[in-house]
Structures are given as structure tokens and as C-alpha cells.
Design a protein around this motif. Structure first.
Motif, PDB file in Angstrom:
ATOM      1  N   ASN A 167       0.886  -1.146  -0.056  1.00  0.00           N
ATOM      2  CA  ASN A 167      -0.044  -0.220  -0.092  1.00  0.00           C
ATOM      3  C   ASN A 167       0.721   1.326  -0.132  1.00  0.00           C
ATOM      4  N   GLY A 168       2.052   1.089   0.780  1.00  0.00           N
ATOM      5  CA  GLY A 168       3.019   2.278   0.627  1.00  0.00           C
ATOM      6  C   GLY A 168       3.429   2.674  -0.575  1.00  0.00           C
ATOM      7  N   ASP A 169       3.968   1.606  -1.287  1.00  0.00           N
ATOM      8  CA  ASP A 169       4.555   1.697  -2.587  1.00  0.00           C
ATOM      9  C   ASP A 169       3.486   2.093  -3.589  1.00  0.00           C
ATOM     10  N   ILE A 170       2.307   1.572  -3.558  1.00  0.00           N
ATOM     11  CA  ILE A 170       1.100   2.077  -4.390  1.00  0.00           C
ATOM     12  C   ILE A 170       1.033   3.573  -4.110  1.00  0.00           C
ATOM     13  N   GLU A 171       0.901   3.974  -2.883  1.00  0.00           N
ATOM     14  CA  GLU A 171       0.800   5.342  -2.543  1.00  0.00           C
ATOM     15  C   GLU A 171       1.911   6.485  -3.495  1.00  0.00           C
ATOM     16  N   LYS A 172       3.326   5.928  -3.201  1.00  0.00           N
ATOM     17  CA  LYS A 172       4.388   6.405  -3.836  1.00  0.00           C
ATOM     18  C   LYS A 172       4.258   6.463  -5.270  1.00  0.00           C
ATOM     19  N   LEU A 173       3.665   5.405  -5.977  1.00  0.00           N
ATOM     20  CA  LEU A 173       3.609   5.365  -7.530  1.00  0.00           C
ATOM     21  C   LEU A 173       2.349   6.415  -7.659  1.00  0.00           C
ATOM     22  N   HIS A 174       1.371   6.482  -6.947  1.00  0.00           N
ATOM     23  CA  HIS A 174       0.299   7.508  -7.316  1.00  0.00           C
ATOM     24  C   HIS A 174       1.147   9.124  -7.396  1.00  0.00           C
ATOM     25  N   GLN A 175       1.737   9.234  -6.376  1.00  0.00           N
ATOM     26  CA  GLN A 175       2.293  10.627  -6.313  1.00  0.00           C
ATOM     27  C   GLN A 175       3.168  10.652  -7.447  1.00  0.00           C
ATOM     28  N   ARG A 176       3.970   9.855  -7.980  1.00  0.00           N
ATOM     29  CA  ARG A 176       4.724   9.654  -9.205  1.00  0.00           C
ATOM     30  C   ARG A 176       3.929  10.228 -10.319  1.00  0.00           C
ATOM     31  N   VAL A 177       2.960   9.417 -10.527  1.00  0.00           N
ATOM     32  CA  VAL A 177       1.981   9.472 -11.643  1.00  0.00           C
ATOM     33  C   VAL A 177       1.283  11.084 -11.571  1.00  0.00           C
ATOM     34  N   ASP A 178       0.874  11.507 -10.557  1.00  0.00           N
ATOM     35  CA  ASP A 178       0.471  12.808 -10.311  1.00  0.00           C
ATOM     36  C   ASP A 178       1.368  13.824 -10.826  1.00  0.00           C
ATOM     37  N   ALA A 179       2.696  13.525 -10.192  1.00  0.00           N
ATOM     38  CA  ALA A 179       3.702  14.388 -10.469  1.00  0.00           C
ATOM     39  C   ALA A 179       3.924  14.521 -12.145  1.00  0.00           C
ATOM     40  N   LEU A 180       4.001  13.473 -12.730  1.00  0.00           N
ATOM     41  CA  LEU A 180       4.268  13.313 -13.962  1.00  0.00           C
ATOM     42  C   LEU A 180       3.215  13.891 -15.091  1.00  0.00           C
ATOM     43  N   ALA A 181       1.941  13.721 -14.542  1.00  0.00           N
ATOM     44  CA  ALA A 181       0.727  14.454 -15.016  1.00  0.00           C
ATOM     45  C   ALA A 181       0.762  15.832 -15.133  1.00  0.00           C
ATOM     46  N   THR A 182       1.096  16.569 -13.846  1.00  0.00           N
ATOM     47  CA  THR A 182       1.279  17.739 -13.950  1.00  0.00           C
ATOM     48  C   THR A 182       2.140  18.484 -14.786  1.00  0.00           C
ATOM     49  N   ARG A 183       3.462  17.722 -14.893  1.00  0.00           N
ATOM     50  CA  ARG A 183       4.540  17.976 -15.807  1.00  0.00           C
ATOM     51  C   ARG A 183       4.149  17.727 -16.830  1.00  0.00           C
ATOM     52  N   LEU A 184       3.475  16.853 -17.427  1.00  0.00           N
ATOM     53  CA  LEU A 184       3.098  16.822 -18.832  1.00  0.00           C
ATOM     54  C   LEU A 184       2.042  17.870 -19.270  1.00  0.00           C
ATOM     55  N   LYS A 185       1.103  18.447 -18.368  1.00  0.00           N
ATOM     56  CA  LYS A 185       0.097  19.535 -18.664  1.00  0.00           C
ATOM     57  C   LYS A 185       1.050  20.592 -18.791  1.00  0.00           C
ATOM     58  N   GLU A 186       2.134  21.117 -17.996  1.00  0.00           N
ATOM     59  CA  GLU A 186       3.071  22.040 -18.192  1.00  0.00           C
ATOM     60  C   GLU A 186       3.621  22.118 -19.789  1.00  0.00           C
ATOM     61  N   LEU A 187       4.020  21.077 -19.961  1.00  0.00           N
ATOM     62  CA  LEU A 187       4.992  20.630 -21.414  1.00  0.00           C
ATOM     63  C   LEU A 187       3.881  20.617 -22.767  1.00  0.00           C
ATOM     64  N   ALA A 188       2.835  19.991 -22.572  1.00  0.00           N
ATOM     65  CA  ALA A 188       2.074  19.705 -23.564  1.00  0.00           C
ATOM     66  C   ALA A 188       0.504  19.772 -23.324  1.00  0.00           C
ATOM     67  N   PRO A 189       0.075  20.812 -22.927  1.00  0.00           N
ATOM     68  CA  PRO A 189      -1.245  20.774 -22.610  1.00  0.00           C
ATOM     69  C   PRO A 189      -2.535  20.333 -23.038  1.00  0.00           C
ATOM     70  N   ASP A 190      -2.125  20.075 -24.540  1.00  0.00           N
ATOM     71  CA  ASP A 190      -3.161  19.622 -25.422  1.00  0.00           C
ATOM     72  C   ASP A 190      -2.989  18.162 -25.908  1.00  0.00           C
ATOM     73  N   ASP A 191      -2.148  17.402 -25.157  1.00  0.00           N
ATOM     74  CA  ASP A 191      -1.506  16.074 -25.171  1.00  0.00           C
ATOM     75  C   ASP A 191      -3.044  15.298 -24.875  1.00  0.00           C
ATOM     76  N   PRO A 192      -3.329  14.242 -25.867  1.00  0.00           N
ATOM     77  CA  PRO A 192      -4.398  13.397 -25.755  1.00  0.00           C
ATOM     78  C   PRO A 192      -4.476  12.393 -24.366  1.00  0.00           C
ATOM     79  N   LEU A 193      -3.304  12.281 -24.037  1.00  0.00           N
ATOM     80  CA  LEU A 193      -3.084  11.389 -22.846  1.00  0.00           C
ATOM     81  C   LEU A 193      -3.747  12.079 -21.562  1.00  0.00           C
TER      82      LEU A 193
END
Length: 170
Positions: free
Chosen positions: A140-166
Motif C-alpha cells: 500500500n505504501g509502494d502504491i501510494e508512492k507510485l500514485h504520487q509519481r503519476v500525479d507529478a508526471l501528469a502535472t509536468r505533462l500538462k505544463e509541457l504539452a497541455p493539449d496532449d490526448p493522454l
């Protein structure tokens, strides 16, 4: 590794917590000692373990069913206890990475011990439940860390490519 050290190692494993020295000695004496060469497959996915293994020396590799390396297993470590005690099939493969000294304890031996002393059977089940809880808690701790990484990557992707279909896939 001599027999006294093996017994001591068994007594220090969470699965055998609270089990008497004499009973641990019985297990060790009735178990089979294996010297395994690199490349030998100890356990296969989708099979039910008939033995639990105590890795005394060497190194094993834990793999997913499709062969992806998940972890290195080093001494002193039990392998296969969940399948032996539950009768459920395993999801992973275990392969000898470096020449390994392994103690194999059969399901029948554990069942005989539990039938001859129901307190031992209860202790094994309690210890198994604790082990499962610790593993789930850790995952559960590992999953929480992965969620945090995914959220951080999604935030960064929004900054770099706001219109990306992903970003619209949610």
C-alpha cells in the motif's frame, strides 16, 4: 551452514515465531537439504508449492510469470510459505541466480506437525496472517508512492504539452 545455525535461522523467521525449539529441530531434521546450481527453476507460476524453501546461502531471482525480474532473494529467506499453507497457486517464478543452499520443508511435514500439535498449526496461521498483513501494508505504501509519481508526471505533462490526448484519458 551447520545444523545448529539452520535451526537458529528457522527460529528467527516470522513464520516460526513462538514455535518450540524441539519442533523446529523436528522440521529441520525431516527437511531435505538441496544444493542448487544457477539457472535451476525452484518454483513456477500457476503451480501450488508442495514445499516451502529456506534459502540458507546463495541468491535467487524472483520473476513475474512472463519472466520480468522482480527482486533478488538473499539469505536467510523463506520462499513458498503462502502456497504451502494456503494451497493456492503462485504468481511468480523463482530461479537460482547464484549457487544456492536451500532447505525444503514439505507441506506434509508441516501438516503432520500441526495435526500432532494444534497449537503449532494455530501459531503458523497467525504468523502467516501477520506476514500477509505486513506485505499488504508495504505494498500500500509502494502504491501510494507510485500514485504520487503519476500525479507529478501528469502535472509536468500538462505544463509541457497541455493539449496532449493522454491527459484527457483520466
Amino acid at each position: 551452514m551447520d545444523d545448529l545455525l539452520v535451526t537458529k535461522d528457522l527460529m528467527n523467521l516470522a513464520l516460526f515465531n513462538g514455535i518450540e525449539y524441539q519442533q523446529i529441530e523436528q522440521l529441520r531434521e525431516a527437511a531435505q537439504r538441496l544444493d542448487l546450481e544457477p539457472g535451476v527453476t525452484l518454483c513456477n507460476p500457476l503451480t501450488v508449492d508442495e514445499d516451502l524453501y529456506l534459502l540458507l546461502g546463495g541468491r535467487l531471482r524472483l520473476e513475474s510469470a512472463d519472466g520480468a525480474k522482480l527482486a533478488d532473494l538473499e539469505p536467510v529467506r523463506i520462499i513458498g510459505e503462502m502456497g504451502v499453507l494456503t494451497g493456492l497457486s503462485r504468481s511468480s517464478r523463482v530461479v537460482v541466480e547464484e549457487k544456492a543452499d536451500v532447505l525444503a520443508i514439505s507441506r506434509a511435514l508441516l501438516q503432520d506437525l500441526a495435526e500432532n500439535d494444534p497449537d503449532v498449526g494455530a501459531r503458523l496461521l497467525i504468523n502467516l496472517c501477520k506476514t500477509l498483513y505486513e506485505r499488504v501494508f508495504g505494498m500500500n505504501g509502494d502504491i501510494e508512492k507510485l500514485h504520487q509519481r503519476v500525479d507529478a508526471l501528469a502535472t509536468r505533462l500538462k505544463e509541457l504539452a497541455p493539449d496532449d490526448p493522454l491527459l484527457s484519458e483520466g
